[in-house]
Motif scaffolding. Structure first.
Motif, PDB file in Angstrom:
ATOM      1  N   VAL A   1      -9.860   0.037  -7.284  1.00  0.00           N
ATOM      2  CA  VAL A   1     -10.863  -0.452  -6.335  1.00  0.00           C
ATOM      3  C   VAL A   1     -12.052   0.505  -6.343  1.00  0.00           C
TER       4      VAL A   1
ATOM      5  N   THR B   1      -8.392 -10.818  -2.732  1.00  0.00           N
ATOM      6  CA  THR B   1      -7.015 -10.393  -2.468  1.00  0.00           C
ATOM      7  C   THR B   1      -6.854  -8.892  -2.552  1.00  0.00           C
ATOM      8  N   ASP B   2      -7.247  -8.286  -3.671  1.00  0.00           N
ATOM      9  CA  ASP B   2      -7.047  -6.843  -3.841  1.00  0.00           C
ATOM     10  C   ASP B   2      -8.354  -6.056  -3.830  1.00  0.00           C
ATOM     11  N   ARG B   3      -9.501  -6.755  -3.638  1.00  0.00           N
ATOM     12  CA  ARG B   3     -10.822  -6.123  -3.508  1.00  0.00           C
ATOM     13  C   ARG B   3     -11.236  -5.348  -4.755  1.00  0.00           C
ATOM     14  N   ARG B   4     -10.729  -5.724  -5.895  1.00  0.00           N
ATOM     15  CA  ARG B   4     -11.151  -5.070  -7.135  1.00  0.00           C
ATOM     16  C   ARG B   4     -12.329  -5.818  -7.761  1.00  0.00           C
TER      17      ARG B   4
END
Length: 331
Positions: free
Chosen positions: A267, A240-243
């Motif tokens: 990120v 979802t947030d690429r973290r």
């Protein structure tokens, strides 16, 4: 209730108490200040690195008190000093001695001549009853293989109360169950708006817990006191947030004493950045553990290694002087 100092009042008068202090926002601070002042009379002081830990260390003996609100554990190698302390505390507070440590805040403690074993079997049983999974089948792992949970998958839950209760209980269960830490970390990210797929993942974790109800943490008295750490991170693992997710664990000899699975705050563009962020968090925890152990009389004059994916970074933390040495290893 005596009037506050500096307040002018008629002699031989007292204030009328309209509301008890217990339950107010000021209660924790007032209680901690009172307890601290009382145990200070016996020479116990609060640790600089864990304010809930009170200790008295001499050349010959050590006494430790671990405080959680109004529950406490008293331990040490000075038996007569512990008995005198218990008698002193009983004179100042209403206390009940529950004997040798066997159950504390949902943690079951089993001791033998050479080890301690911590588990939460009763806590798990109550949790499964609340979820209605007492007769359900079990699972062989906390998560299904290659599972990816998204914020848009499934249907929104009409009432998220049970989901939040179950996830909150699972978070507390990770105190003795590091094997579910990552799975609980995933499902805890959807507390604000859980969906059916997220709830299914929680049930899967519970089925795994049901089949491993008596798993726990073992501490051996024959273990060395060498502190070492293992650090890792996945790269942009959240779809979802690429973290990325930081993961680490610490061993004191052969005993696992600390672990974490937590999403990074930003990120990471290259994978190396994610690894170094995880390494930084691991180093913070390492320094805190070294200082806390030193407070308890366990000093580390040698370096503590941190093992990463393909290298070992050795940090020497002694008198606030740090030296770094890097060796290359294979997974």
């Amino acid at each position: 209730m005596h009037p506050s100092p500096g307040y002018h009042h008629p002699p031989h008068k007292v204030c009328r108490l309209r509301r008890a202090l217990y339950g107010l926002k000021q209660a924790p601070r007032a209680w901690f200040a009172k307890f601290s002042s009382v145990v200070a009379q016996q020479g116990l002081v609060s640790s600089s690195y864990d304010s809930a830990l009170f200790l008295r260390t001499t050349d010959n003996d050590t006494i430790l008190i671990l405080l959680y609100v109004d529950d406490m554990i008293i331990t040490g190698d000075d038996i007569s000093g512990i008995r005198a302390l218990q008698s002193f505390l009983s004179q100042n507070f209403e206390m009940k001695d529950l004997g040798t440590l066997s159950y504390f805040l949902g943690l079951e403690v089993t001791s033998s001549n050479d080890s301690y074993y911590l588990s939460q079997a009763k806590y798990v049983s109550d949790l499964l009853s609340r979820a209605g999974l007492t007769d359900s089948k079990t699972a062989s792992n906390p998560l299904e293989t290659n599972v990816k949970l998204l914020t848009t998958d499934g249907e929104p839950l009409s009432d998220a109360t049970l989901y939040r209760q179950l996830v909150g209980s699972l978070i507390y269960l990770t105190i003795t169950r590091p094997d579910i830490a990552y799975a609980v970390h995933l499902v805890s990210q959807f507390m604000s708006a859980p969906r059916s797929t997220h709830y299914a993942a929680v049930l899967h974790i519970l089925r795994y817990v049901k089949g491993t109800m008596f798993y726990g943490i073992h501490f051996s008295s024959h273990s060395s006191l060498e502190l070492r750490a293992y650090s890792d991170a996945d790269w942009v693992g959240d779809p979802t947030d690429r973290r990325s997710t930081t993961r680490y664990c610490f061993l004191l000899g052969t005993s696992l004493i600390s672990w974490c699975s937590k999403k990074q705050s930003v990120v990471a563009r290259p994978s190396t950045e994610a690894e170094y962020r995880a390494l930084a968090d691991t180093t913070y925890e390492l320094l805190w553990l070294r200082w806390l152990l030193s407070d308890m009389g366990v000093s580390h004059s040698i370096s503590s290694p941190i093992y990463c994916d393909n290298r070992s970074v050795i940090q020497i933390a002694h008198n606030d002087v740090f030296h770094e040495h890097t060796n290359t290893y294979r997974d």
